[in-house]
Design a protein around this motif. Structure first.
Motif, PDB file in Angstrom:
ATOM      1  N   GLN A 310      27.042   9.116  -8.751  1.00  0.00           N
ATOM      2  CA  GLN A 310      27.495   8.787  -7.565  1.00  0.00           C
ATOM      3  C   GLN A 310      28.697   9.426  -7.170  1.00  0.00           C
ATOM      4  N   LEU A 311      29.514   9.644  -8.322  1.00  0.00           N
ATOM      5  CA  LEU A 311      30.979  10.242  -7.961  1.00  0.00           C
ATOM      6  C   LEU A 311      30.881  11.772  -8.139  1.00  0.00           C
ATOM      7  N   ASP A 312      30.015  12.158  -9.078  1.00  0.00           N
ATOM      8  CA  ASP A 312      29.821  13.607  -9.198  1.00  0.00           C
ATOM      9  C   ASP A 312      28.277  13.847  -9.725  1.00  0.00           C
ATOM     10  N   PRO A 313      27.695  14.299  -8.482  1.00  0.00           N
ATOM     11  CA  PRO A 313      26.271  14.648  -8.891  1.00  0.00           C
ATOM     12  C   PRO A 313      26.220  15.986 -10.089  1.00  0.00           C
ATOM     13  N   GLU A 314      27.092  16.531 -10.230  1.00  0.00           N
ATOM     14  CA  GLU A 314      26.910  17.736 -11.246  1.00  0.00           C
ATOM     15  C   GLU A 314      26.742  17.040 -12.806  1.00  0.00           C
ATOM     16  N   VAL A 315      27.103  15.602 -12.858  1.00  0.00           N
ATOM     17  CA  VAL A 315      26.811  14.963 -14.024  1.00  0.00           C
ATOM     18  C   VAL A 315      25.311  15.136 -14.565  1.00  0.00           C
ATOM     19  N   ARG A 316      24.498  15.157 -13.794  1.00  0.00           N
ATOM     20  CA  ARG A 316      22.996  15.281 -14.204  1.00  0.00           C
ATOM     21  C   ARG A 316      22.865  16.520 -14.580  1.00  0.00           C
ATOM     22  N   HIS A 317      23.609  17.643 -14.477  1.00  0.00           N
ATOM     23  CA  HIS A 317      23.349  18.929 -15.349  1.00  0.00           C
ATOM     24  C   HIS A 317      23.679  18.711 -16.443  1.00  0.00           C
ATOM     25  N   ARG A 318      24.905  17.889 -16.866  1.00  0.00           N
ATOM     26  CA  ARG A 318      25.424  17.592 -18.063  1.00  0.00           C
ATOM     27  C   ARG A 318      24.365  16.914 -18.911  1.00  0.00           C
ATOM     28  N   MET A 319      23.630  15.765 -18.174  1.00  0.00           N
ATOM     29  CA  MET A 319      22.707  15.163 -18.868  1.00  0.00           C
ATOM     30  C   MET A 319      21.562  15.939 -19.465  1.00  0.00           C
ATOM     31  N   ARG A 320      20.936  16.743 -18.574  1.00  0.00           N
ATOM     32  CA  ARG A 320      20.056  17.524 -18.742  1.00  0.00           C
ATOM     33  C   ARG A 320      20.402  18.504 -19.893  1.00  0.00           C
ATOM     34  N   ALA A 321      21.481  18.985 -19.859  1.00  0.00           N
ATOM     35  CA  ALA A 321      21.961  19.914 -20.931  1.00  0.00           C
ATOM     36  C   ALA A 321      22.123  18.936 -22.496  1.00  0.00           C
ATOM     37  N   ARG A 377      11.393   6.101 -15.349  1.00  0.00           N
ATOM     38  CA  ARG A 377      12.164   5.272 -14.347  1.00  0.00           C
ATOM     39  C   ARG A 377      13.559   5.216 -14.315  1.00  0.00           C
ATOM     40  N   ARG A 378      13.939   5.083 -15.425  1.00  0.00           N
ATOM     41  CA  ARG A 378      15.694   5.283 -15.438  1.00  0.00           C
ATOM     42  C   ARG A 378      16.182   6.493 -15.016  1.00  0.00           C
ATOM     43  N   LEU A 379      15.549   7.541 -15.387  1.00  0.00           N
ATOM     44  CA  LEU A 379      15.926   8.873 -15.023  1.00  0.00           C
ATOM     45  C   LEU A 379      15.773   8.909 -13.382  1.00  0.00           C
ATOM     46  N   VAL A 380      14.873   8.507 -12.784  1.00  0.00           N
ATOM     47  CA  VAL A 380      14.724   8.416 -11.534  1.00  0.00           C
ATOM     48  C   VAL A 380      15.650   7.572 -10.872  1.00  0.00           C
ATOM     49  N   HIS A 381      16.033   6.540 -11.336  1.00  0.00           N
ATOM     50  CA  HIS A 381      17.255   5.594 -10.919  1.00  0.00           C
ATOM     51  C   HIS A 381      18.461   6.583 -10.930  1.00  0.00           C
ATOM     52  N   ALA A 390      10.255  13.516 -15.653  1.00  0.00           N
ATOM     53  CA  ALA A 390       9.079  13.586 -16.521  1.00  0.00           C
ATOM     54  C   ALA A 390       9.400  14.695 -17.613  1.00  0.00           C
ATOM     55  N   ASP A 391       9.938  15.704 -16.997  1.00  0.00           N
ATOM     56  CA  ASP A 391      10.199  16.959 -18.172  1.00  0.00           C
ATOM     57  C   ASP A 391      11.317  16.731 -19.173  1.00  0.00           C
TER      58      ASP A 391
END
Length: 401
Positions: A310-321, A377-381, A390-391
């Motif tokens: 919520q604070l930094d949407p860019e964190v999702r890129h770090r999660m994927r990485a 489900r957790r990733l979508v959340h 899914a990927d």
């Protein structure tokens, strides 16, 4: 007591017995330059009073014969006031009083304490609230503290049951695997714990209880494995390689993501599977109790990463990485220990017949599908689109954790 004339009578109390507390209290309401008369029966009074005053920045004026029994006059100095002139409160004791980025020289001071300026630098490198925080942390800690359980009383170790040797071996193999994974799940929060600034004490408390939970799980899984006198099962290189990648993740949020959101989240499904297919009451009890604890660990990981996203949407890129980095490092490994997979099939089959083994195999396949669904489900959340979730879930280690 202090008289109306501004004289403190210490009576027989000496400084080695705490007389300084009364002097200190009497000086508290005086302004710098004001005087306090001090008298008492202790023969060393003036010597000790003089030394104490020098240390605290006050002066001592010898009493005159006309001072009617006063042994010395203390002239209040300003050193004590100057010592705290730059002091500041370390936020407030409640979670609402947390300071976003506490200075490192606050060190181990209690949150809300008045902090004297100066002091040693501390080794904590996770020093910003948003790197560790989740609003649910205080409530989760309270729940965790009240939900601690004693293996000696919560598990019926003397339960009467008999298993076929091959079924007992399957249970032992699964317990061996669980212990291996729980050891990683203990080491990771313990490592993070030493890095988090103590100002964020609810997170420290939660990590400490999480480590204690894992230590207890290791105990009960070991006791179940050895309950019938057998030897421990096997430990594969691929399993240990998978867990080693968790130990090398340095960032708090990414370590929490890989361990709790993905790994322990998948383990919730595994422990439910073992509860459902346990061939004996002890196995059912230890897996059920462990699952209750693991649910808290997952809840904190998900809440923390949701806060981060919520604070930094860019964190999702770090999660994927982080997921892709781990996948690439494990792409040439064998995945789940075959002995563990076969043992799960045996436990789900319940008997030795082609149809039962087929049923057990299907149950393990369903378990892996349920793990995948839970991760998605957790990733979508956490804000990932369903196709990306899914990927990423598909890239998760075949070793479950």
């Amino acid at each position: 007591m202090t008289t109306a004339a501004g004289v403190l009578d210490l009576e027989n109390l000496g400084f080695e017995q705490g007389a300084h507390l009364l002097v200190q209290q009497a000086l508290r309401d005086l302004r710098p330059g004001d005087e306090l008369g001090v008298t008492g029966a202790d023969p060393a009074l003036t010597v000790h009073l003089d030394a104490w005053c020098r240390h605290h920045g006050h002066r001592v004026r010898r009493a005159l014969d006309t001072d009617f029994g006063v042994k010395a006059w203390v002239v209040r100095g300003s050193a004590d006031l100057d010592r705290w002139a730059g002091a500041q409160r370390a936020g407030g004791p409640a979670p609402q009083g947390i300071v976003a980025s506490p200075p490192s020289d606050w060190g181990l001071a209690a949150r809300g304490a008045l902090i004297e300026t100066g002091g040693p630098e501390t080794p904590f490198d996770i020093t910003h609230r948003d790197l560790v925080w989740a609003e649910i942390a205080p409530a989760l800690y309270a729940n965790a503290a009240s939900a601690q359980w004693n293996p000696d009383t919560m598990v019926d170790w003397k339960a009467d049951f008999t298993l076929a040797p091959e079924v007992e071996r399957a249970v032992v193999q699964v317990m061996t695997y669980l212990i291996e994974n729980e050891q990683a799940a203990l080491v990771i929060p313990a490592k993070l714990l030493a890095r988090v600034h103590p100002h964020f004490r609810e997170v420290l408390q939660l990590l400490a209880v999480q480590a204690a939970d894992e230590a207890r799980h290791m105990e009960v899984f070991t006791r179940r494995a050895l309950l019938r006198g057998g030897e421990m099962g096997t430990s594969s290189v691929s399993g240990r390689e998978s867990l080693a990648t968790l130990l090398t993740e340095a960032e708090f949020s990414m370590a929490s993501f890989l361990l709790s959101v993905l790994g322990e989240g998948s383990f919730l499904n595994l422990l439910e599977f073992l509860d459902r297919n346990a061939p004996d009451p002890v196995t059912r009890q230890v897996t059920r109790l462990a699952r209750r604890d693991e649910a808290r660990h997952v809840a904190f990981g998900v809440a923390h990463l949701h806060h981060q996203a919520q604070l930094d949407p860019e964190v999702r890129h770090r999660m994927r990485a982080a997921v892709e980095r781990r996948y690439e490092s494990l792409v040439d490994t064998a995945g789940l220990n075959q002995d563990v997979f076969d043992s799960l099939v045996i436990l789900a089959a319940g008997e030795w017949s082609p149809s039962a083994i087929a049923r057990g195999y299907d149950a393990v396949m369903k378990l892996q599908s349920e793990m995948d669904d839970g991760r998605q489900r957790r990733l979508v959340h956490l804000g990932f689109p369903p196709d990306e979730a899914a990927d990423l879930s598909a890239l998760h280690t075949k070793n479950f954790m």
